[in-house]
Design an enzyme around this catalytic site. Structure first.
Site, PDB file in Angstrom:
ATOM      1  N   HIS A 141      28.718 -10.758  12.508  1.00  0.00           N
ATOM      2  CA  HIS A 141      29.663 -10.378  11.450  1.00  0.00           C
ATOM      3  C   HIS A 141      29.414 -11.139  10.137  1.00  0.00           C
ATOM      4  O   HIS A 141      29.092 -12.319  10.129  1.00  0.00           O
ATOM      5  CB  HIS A 141      31.102 -10.622  11.911  1.00  0.00           C
ATOM      6  CG  HIS A 141      31.405 -12.075  12.093  1.00  0.00           C
ATOM      7  ND1 HIS A 141      31.895 -12.856  11.085  1.00  0.00           N
ATOM      8  CD2 HIS A 141      31.251 -12.886  13.158  1.00  0.00           C
ATOM      9  CE1 HIS A 141      32.052 -14.080  11.511  1.00  0.00           C
ATOM     10  NE2 HIS A 141      31.661 -14.130  12.771  1.00  0.00           N
ATOM     11  N   HIS A 150      12.080  -9.913   6.223  1.00  0.00           N
ATOM     12  CA  HIS A 150      11.722  -9.432   7.560  1.00  0.00           C
ATOM     13  C   HIS A 150      12.453 -10.282   8.594  1.00  0.00           C
ATOM     14  O   HIS A 150      12.192 -11.484   8.711  1.00  0.00           O
ATOM     15  CB  HIS A 150      10.204  -9.531   7.791  1.00  0.00           C
ATOM     16  CG  HIS A 150       9.770  -8.987   9.115  1.00  0.00           C
ATOM     17  ND1 HIS A 150       8.497  -9.121   9.584  1.00  0.00           N
ATOM     18  CD2 HIS A 150      10.440  -8.288  10.073  1.00  0.00           C
ATOM     19  CE1 HIS A 150       8.389  -8.540  10.780  1.00  0.00           C
ATOM     20  NE2 HIS A 150       9.566  -8.035  11.093  1.00  0.00           N
TER      21      HIS A 150
HETATM   22  O1  JB2 Z   1      -0.979  -0.812  -1.136  1.00  0.00           O
HETATM   23  C1  JB2 Z   1      -1.126  -0.268  -0.037  1.00  0.00           C
HETATM   24  C2  JB2 Z   1      -1.484  -0.976   1.151  1.00  0.00           C
HETATM   25  N1  JB2 Z   1      -1.727  -2.294   1.413  1.00  0.00           N
HETATM   26  C3  JB2 Z   1      -2.040  -2.366   2.732  1.00  0.00           C
HETATM   27  N2  JB2 Z   1      -0.957   1.076   0.090  1.00  0.00           N
HETATM   28  C4  JB2 Z   1      -1.160   1.732   1.272  1.00  0.00           C
HETATM   29  N3  JB2 Z   1      -0.981   3.042   1.305  1.00  0.00           N
HETATM   30  N4  JB2 Z   1      -1.512   1.092   2.405  1.00  0.00           N
HETATM   31  C5  JB2 Z   1      -1.671  -0.245   2.342  1.00  0.00           C
HETATM   32  N5  JB2 Z   1      -2.010  -1.140   3.296  1.00  0.00           N
HETATM   33  C6  JB2 Z   1      -2.288  -0.751   4.681  1.00  0.00           C
HETATM   34  O2  JB2 Z   1      -1.186  -1.130   5.486  1.00  0.00           O
HETATM   35  C7  JB2 Z   1      -3.488  -1.445   5.314  1.00  0.00           C
HETATM   36  O3  JB2 Z   1      -4.712  -0.820   4.945  1.00  0.00           O
HETATM   37  C8  JB2 Z   1      -3.177  -1.283   6.809  1.00  0.00           C
HETATM   38  O4  JB2 Z   1      -3.715  -0.096   7.353  1.00  0.00           O
HETATM   39  C9  JB2 Z   1      -1.638  -1.198   6.841  1.00  0.00           C
HETATM   40  C10 JB2 Z   1      -1.001  -2.425   7.486  1.00  0.00           C
HETATM   41  O5  JB2 Z   1      -1.244  -2.321   8.868  1.00  0.00           O
HETATM   42  P1  JB2 Z   1      -1.297  -3.570   9.868  1.00  0.00           P
HETATM   43  O6  JB2 Z   1      -1.361  -3.015  11.242  1.00  0.00           O
HETATM   44  O7  JB2 Z   1      -2.367  -4.497   9.408  1.00  0.00           O
HETATM   45  O8  JB2 Z   1       0.045  -4.361   9.639  1.00  0.00           O
HETATM   46  P2  JB2 Z   1       1.532  -3.834   9.590  1.00  0.00           P
HETATM   47  O9  JB2 Z   1       2.032  -4.231   8.261  1.00  0.00           O
HETATM   48  O10 JB2 Z   1       1.642  -2.430   9.993  1.00  0.00           O
HETATM   49  O11 JB2 Z   1       2.258  -4.679  10.731  1.00  0.00           O
HETATM   50  C11 JB2 Z   1       2.588  -6.041  10.587  1.00  0.00           C
HETATM   51  O12 JB2 Z   1       3.990  -6.169  10.385  1.00  0.00           O
HETATM   52  C12 JB2 Z   1       4.804  -5.616  11.428  1.00  0.00           C
HETATM   53  C13 JB2 Z   1       6.249  -5.753  11.031  1.00  0.00           C
HETATM   54  C14 JB2 Z   1       2.139  -6.674  11.894  1.00  0.00           C
HETATM   55  O13 JB2 Z   1       2.282  -8.017  11.847  1.00  0.00           O
HETATM   56  C15 JB2 Z   1       2.980  -6.157  13.054  1.00  0.00           C
HETATM   57  O14 JB2 Z   1       2.660  -6.867  14.239  1.00  0.00           O
HETATM   58  C16 JB2 Z   1       4.473  -6.294  12.756  1.00  0.00           C
HETATM   59  N6  JB2 Z   1       5.246  -5.728  13.850  1.00  0.00           N
END
Ligand code: JB2
Length: 213
Positions: A141, A150
């Protein structure tokens, strides 16, 4: 709220969790964009990666809603940069509410925030712009969570906790009631926070104490 279809910005791990939540919530998704061109033309959970961010030039800001699929491990900078860039171009970010989250009718969720499966938000909780409350976190609450935060999986925030903008609360951390965590803080996974944390600090351990970044 607009019911325009959704494009996700980012096609990594967080995007997959969001796609599931959006499908379960009955939201229409057009596809994803990712700066990693190698992902272009591929599919993620059956949803098409449309190309890089230039693809969005083909969509008027009023014709689509974006979902920020850039997650974070410790810094929220990249996620915030993406959010600010596209808001600056006139786009809006949809919030994502997983149907298996439990939200008090007296909790408030700002635009672009993402509330994942198993989260509990109690009465008076307020979640800021673009903030992620990740799987199974409980926000008790009157907690006040800022923008671009995050709250990682399994976090427990007791009543009346505050978390400042762009902070990261690591997986499984516990924060006792009434604690104030500043902006851009890093709370290490598993920390037990029993005292206020000033802006920009990193804390870890039980009880949590300050560490160098
Ligand atoms: O400016 C951008 C950009 N910067 C990074 N524009 C677009 N369209 N895409 C972007 N990206 C892309 O985000 C990267 O190329 C990559 O494909 C994606 C991030 O994927 P990743 O699997 O590296 O991390 P995440 O952010 O999806 O996940 C993190 O955060 C989550 C909350 C991880 O730590 C996870 O384990 C966690 N659960």
């Amino acid at each position: 709220m607009s019911d325009a279809p959704i494009i996700l910005v980012g096609a990594g791990g967080h995007a997959r969790v969001l796609l599931d939540a959006l499908a379960l919530a009955g939201q229409r998704v057009l596809g994803l964009v990712d700066v990693d061109v190698a992902r272009g033309g591929r599919e993620l959970l059956g949803v098409r990666v449309l190309g890089d961010d230039d693809v969005l030039r083909g969509y008027e800001p009023s014709a689509v809603r974006l979902v920020n699929a850039i997650g974070s491990v410790r810094s929220m900078q990249e996620r915030k940069r993406v959010y600010d860039t596209f808001v600056g171009r006139g786009y809006s970010f949809a919030s994502v509410l997983h149907p298996a989250a439990t939200l008090s009718p007296h909790a408030v969720v700002a635009p672009g925030a993402q509330i994942m499966a198993g989260v509990v938000l109690q009465a008076g909780a307020a979640i800021g712009l673009d903030t992620i409350v990740n799987t199974g976190a409980t926000i008790d609450h009157d907690c006040r969570i800022g923008a671009h935060v995050h709250v990682a999986p399994g976090v427990t925030l007791s009543g009346d906790v505050q978390v400042g903008d762009e902070s990261h609360v690591g997986a499984g951390a516990t924060v006792i009631q009434g604690v104030r965590i500043g902006a851009r803080c890093l709370i290490a996974a598993g920390a037990v926070v029993v005292r206020d944390v000033a802006d920009g600090k990193t804390v870890a351990g039980l009880p949590a104490t300050e560490k160098w970044r």
